[in-house]
Design a protein around this motif. Structure first.
Motif, PDB file in Angstrom:
ATOM      1  N   GLU A 107      -1.648  -3.786   2.090  1.00 29.65           N
ATOM      2  CA  GLU A 107      -0.905  -3.816   0.837  1.00 29.65           C
ATOM      3  C   GLU A 107      -1.836  -4.139  -0.326  1.00 29.65           C
ATOM      4  O   GLU A 107      -2.654  -5.060  -0.260  1.00 29.65           O
ATOM      5  CB  GLU A 107       0.206  -4.870   0.928  1.00 29.65           C
ATOM      6  N   LYS A 108      -1.731  -3.331  -1.387  1.00 26.81           N
ATOM      7  CA  LYS A 108      -2.556  -3.409  -2.595  1.00 26.81           C
ATOM      8  C   LYS A 108      -4.007  -3.004  -2.348  1.00 26.81           C
ATOM      9  O   LYS A 108      -4.855  -3.176  -3.237  1.00 26.81           O
ATOM     10  CB  LYS A 108      -2.492  -4.803  -3.246  1.00 26.81           C
ATOM     11  N   GLY A 109      -4.284  -2.474  -1.172  1.00 29.28           N
ATOM     12  CA  GLY A 109      -5.598  -1.897  -0.909  1.00 29.28           C
ATOM     13  C   GLY A 109      -5.638  -0.456  -1.388  1.00 29.28           C
ATOM     14  O   GLY A 109      -4.675   0.062  -1.963  1.00 29.28           O
ATOM     15  N   SER A 110      -6.748   0.200  -1.152  1.00 27.84           N
ATOM     16  CA  SER A 110      -6.927   1.585  -1.587  1.00 27.84           C
ATOM     17  C   SER A 110      -6.774   2.556  -0.413  1.00 27.84           C
ATOM     18  O   SER A 110      -7.126   2.228   0.719  1.00 27.84           O
ATOM     19  CB  SER A 110      -8.308   1.777  -2.225  1.00 27.84           C
ATOM     20  N   ILE A 111      -6.266   3.734  -0.708  1.00 27.88           N
ATOM     21  CA  ILE A 111      -6.136   4.813   0.273  1.00 27.88           C
ATOM     22  C   ILE A 111      -6.402   6.121  -0.449  1.00 27.88           C
ATOM     23  O   ILE A 111      -6.096   6.262  -1.638  1.00 27.88           O
ATOM     24  CB  ILE A 111      -4.726   4.819   0.925  1.00 27.88           C
ATOM     25  N   CYS A 112      -7.005   7.063   0.231  1.00 21.43           N
ATOM     26  CA  CYS A 112      -7.264   8.380  -0.343  1.00 21.43           C
ATOM     27  C   CYS A 112      -6.368   9.396   0.365  1.00 21.43           C
ATOM     28  O   CYS A 112      -6.453   9.559   1.583  1.00 21.43           O
ATOM     29  CB  CYS A 112      -8.734   8.754  -0.179  1.00 21.43           C
ATOM     30  N   ILE A 113      -5.486  10.056  -0.396  1.00 21.69           N
ATOM     31  CA  ILE A 113      -4.553  11.038   0.141  1.00 21.69           C
ATOM     32  C   ILE A 113      -4.851  12.391  -0.474  1.00 21.69           C
ATOM     33  O   ILE A 113      -4.745  12.559  -1.697  1.00 21.69           O
ATOM     34  CB  ILE A 113      -3.090  10.636  -0.156  1.00 21.69           C
ATOM     35  N   ASP A 114      -5.256  13.351   0.355  1.00 14.96           N
ATOM     36  CA  ASP A 114      -5.640  14.683  -0.141  1.00 14.96           C
ATOM     37  C   ASP A 114      -6.633  14.582  -1.292  1.00 14.96           C
ATOM     38  O   ASP A 114      -6.560  15.310  -2.276  1.00 14.96           O
ATOM     39  CB  ASP A 114      -4.411  15.487  -0.561  1.00 14.96           C
ATOM     40  N   GLY A 115      -7.548  13.610  -1.176  1.00 10.53           N
ATOM     41  CA  GLY A 115      -8.593  13.453  -2.185  1.00 10.53           C
ATOM     42  C   GLY A 115      -8.217  12.596  -3.364  1.00 10.53           C
ATOM     43  O   GLY A 115      -9.042  12.388  -4.261  1.00 10.53           O
ATOM     44  N   ILE A 116      -6.991  12.052  -3.391  1.00  9.13           N
ATOM     45  CA  ILE A 116      -6.496  11.285  -4.528  1.00  9.13           C
ATOM     46  C   ILE A 116      -6.600   9.798  -4.230  1.00  9.13           C
ATOM     47  O   ILE A 116      -6.068   9.318  -3.224  1.00  9.13           O
ATOM     48  CB  ILE A 116      -5.028  11.639  -4.836  1.00  9.13           C
ATOM     49  N   SER A 117      -7.258   9.051  -5.098  1.00  7.66           N
ATOM     50  CA  SER A 117      -7.357   7.603  -4.948  1.00  7.66           C
ATOM     51  C   SER A 117      -6.037   6.966  -5.363  1.00  7.66           C
ATOM     52  O   SER A 117      -5.578   7.127  -6.499  1.00  7.66           O
ATOM     53  CB  SER A 117      -8.485   7.055  -5.833  1.00  7.66           C
ATOM     54  N   LEU A 118      -5.402   6.224  -4.428  1.00  9.74           N
ATOM     55  CA  LEU A 118      -4.107   5.607  -4.690  1.00  9.74           C
ATOM     56  C   LEU A 118      -4.096   4.168  -4.184  1.00  9.74           C
ATOM     57  O   LEU A 118      -4.870   3.797  -3.301  1.00  9.74           O
ATOM     58  CB  LEU A 118      -2.989   6.401  -4.003  1.00  9.74           C
ATOM     59  N   THR A 119      -3.198   3.378  -4.757  1.00  9.36           N
ATOM     60  CA  THR A 119      -3.010   1.994  -4.334  1.00  9.36           C
ATOM     61  C   THR A 119      -1.826   1.903  -3.379  1.00  9.36           C
ATOM     62  O   THR A 119      -0.756   2.452  -3.662  1.00  9.36           O
ATOM     63  CB  THR A 119      -2.753   1.082  -5.554  1.00  9.36           C
ATOM     64  N   VAL A 120      -2.032   1.231  -2.267  1.00  8.56           N
ATOM     65  CA  VAL A 120      -0.960   1.046  -1.281  1.00  8.56           C
ATOM     66  C   VAL A 120       0.038   0.022  -1.824  1.00  8.56           C
ATOM     67  O   VAL A 120      -0.336  -1.093  -2.176  1.00  8.56           O
ATOM     68  CB  VAL A 120      -1.530   0.559   0.061  1.00  8.56           C
ATOM     69  N   ASN A 121       1.316   0.411  -1.904  1.00  2.48           N
ATOM     70  CA  ASN A 121       2.346  -0.511  -2.402  1.00  2.48           C
ATOM     71  C   ASN A 121       2.910  -1.389  -1.297  1.00  2.48           C
ATOM     72  O   ASN A 121       3.017  -2.600  -1.445  1.00  2.48           O
ATOM     73  CB  ASN A 121       3.481   0.271  -3.064  1.00  2.48           C
ATOM     74  N   THR A 122       3.306  -0.773  -0.188  1.00  2.00           N
ATOM     75  CA  THR A 122       3.893  -1.524   0.919  1.00  2.00           C
ATOM     76  C   THR A 122       3.346  -0.996   2.233  1.00  2.00           C
ATOM     77  O   THR A 122       2.930   0.164   2.332  1.00  2.00           O
ATOM     78  CB  THR A 122       5.429  -1.405   0.942  1.00  2.00           C
ATOM     79  N   VAL A 123       3.355  -1.861   3.241  1.00  2.00           N
ATOM     80  CA  VAL A 123       2.937  -1.475   4.589  1.00  2.00           C
ATOM     81  C   VAL A 123       3.972  -1.995   5.576  1.00  2.00           C
ATOM     82  O   VAL A 123       4.404  -3.140   5.499  1.00  2.00           O
ATOM     83  CB  VAL A 123       1.554  -2.056   4.945  1.00  2.00           C
ATOM     84  N   ASN A 124       4.380  -1.146   6.504  1.00  2.00           N
ATOM     85  CA  ASN A 124       5.325  -1.537   7.545  1.00  2.00           C
ATOM     86  C   ASN A 124       4.930  -0.817   8.827  1.00  2.00           C
ATOM     87  O   ASN A 124       5.320   0.318   9.057  1.00  2.00           O
ATOM     88  CB  ASN A 124       6.760  -1.187   7.141  1.00  2.00           C
ATOM     89  N   GLY A 125       4.124  -1.489   9.665  1.00  2.00           N
ATOM     90  CA  GLY A 125       3.632  -0.854  10.874  1.00  2.00           C
ATOM     91  C   GLY A 125       2.738   0.325  10.537  1.00  2.00           C
ATOM     92  O   GLY A 125       1.751   0.183   9.818  1.00  2.00           O
ATOM     93  N   ALA A 126       3.095   1.504  11.040  1.00  2.00           N
ATOM     94  CA  ALA A 126       2.315   2.721  10.780  1.00  2.00           C
ATOM     95  C   ALA A 126       2.829   3.472   9.561  1.00  2.00           C
ATOM     96  O   ALA A 126       2.448   4.622   9.330  1.00  2.00           O
ATOM     97  CB  ALA A 126       2.339   3.626  11.998  1.00  2.00           C
TER      98      ALA A 126
END
Length: 222
Positions: A135-154
């Motif tokens: 949560e609040k870490g970074s993730i790259c989706i289809d080349g787009i830098s985004l901030t993770v809002n929530t995490v629930n398992g997978a």
């Protein structure tokens, strides 16, 4: 290296199958290739590809079997829109996060709902990648830098603001669509560092036999 800030939406204009892998021709849309040279890296939906042929509004790149097996490029067809970003330079603004262009796996969009003027997207990731997403870490989706809002398992969710919807392929994504995922590079290195001296040794594959021999399963149960 890249930042995950998309420069343009391109279009796959040709696919040539060659000896088991393929060569893509990609129309670059509004992205200028004026300063690009042969051999330069260009991120295509988050996949780092090497330009082997350059035109005014297109480039060609070979895609290896390894890349095809790990990314959505394996299912690409002529006409598929793709997010494009040129490689990071010393003068590039670091607006996103450090992205290598090496896809870790494929996620699936499971939910899509409005959130004020934004859109909230929820993705399911392969089990082996879930540990790298925070949560609040970074993730790259289809080349787009985004901030993770929530995490629930997978499952994890991200918030897509109007500008990102306008400038990327996420405006057209539908529930059930696959996306390329690249987890935070620092999480990958941290996992390796935590292995300590064990990192120099081959890591055994976790099997039922290994668990039984290690005492985690009853040896009498078959």
């Amino acid at each position: 290296m890249f930042t995950g800030i998309i420069s343009s939406i391109g279009l796959i204009s040709a696919i040539e199958h060659k000896g088991g892998d393929c060569r893509l021709t990609i129309n670059t849309g509004k992205l200028s290739l004026s300063g690009t040279q042969l051999g330069d890296s260009i991120a295509v939906n988050g996949v780092c590809l090497t330009a082997i042929e350059l035109g005014k509004q297109h480039f060609c790149a070979d895609v290896s079997n390894e890349t095809l097996s790990r990314s959505t490029l394996k299912s690409a067809v002529v006409g598929t829109p793709v997010n494009l970003e040129l490689a990071l330079t010393p003068t590039t603004r670091m607006g996103g996060h450090i992205v290598s262009g090496h896809v870790d796996g494929i996620g699936i969009l499971t939910e899509q709902k409005p959130d004020a003027r934004s859109v909230r997207l929820t993705f399911q990731v392969p089990d082996e990648l879930a540990k790298y997403i925070a949560e609040k870490g970074s993730i790259c989706i289809d080349g787009i830098s985004l901030t993770v809002n929530t995490v629930n398992g997978a499952l994890f969710s991200v918030n897509i603001v109007p500008h990102t919807l306008k400038e990327t392929t996420l405006a057209e994504i539908k529930v059930g669509n696959p996306v390329n995922l690249e987890v935070d590079l620092l999480a990958r290195y941290l996992e390796r560092l935590l292995l300590g001296d064990k990192a120099a040794k081959p890591q055994p594959e976790i099997t039922e036999e290994l668990l039984r021999n290690s005492g985690f399963l009853d040896k009498g149960i078959h």
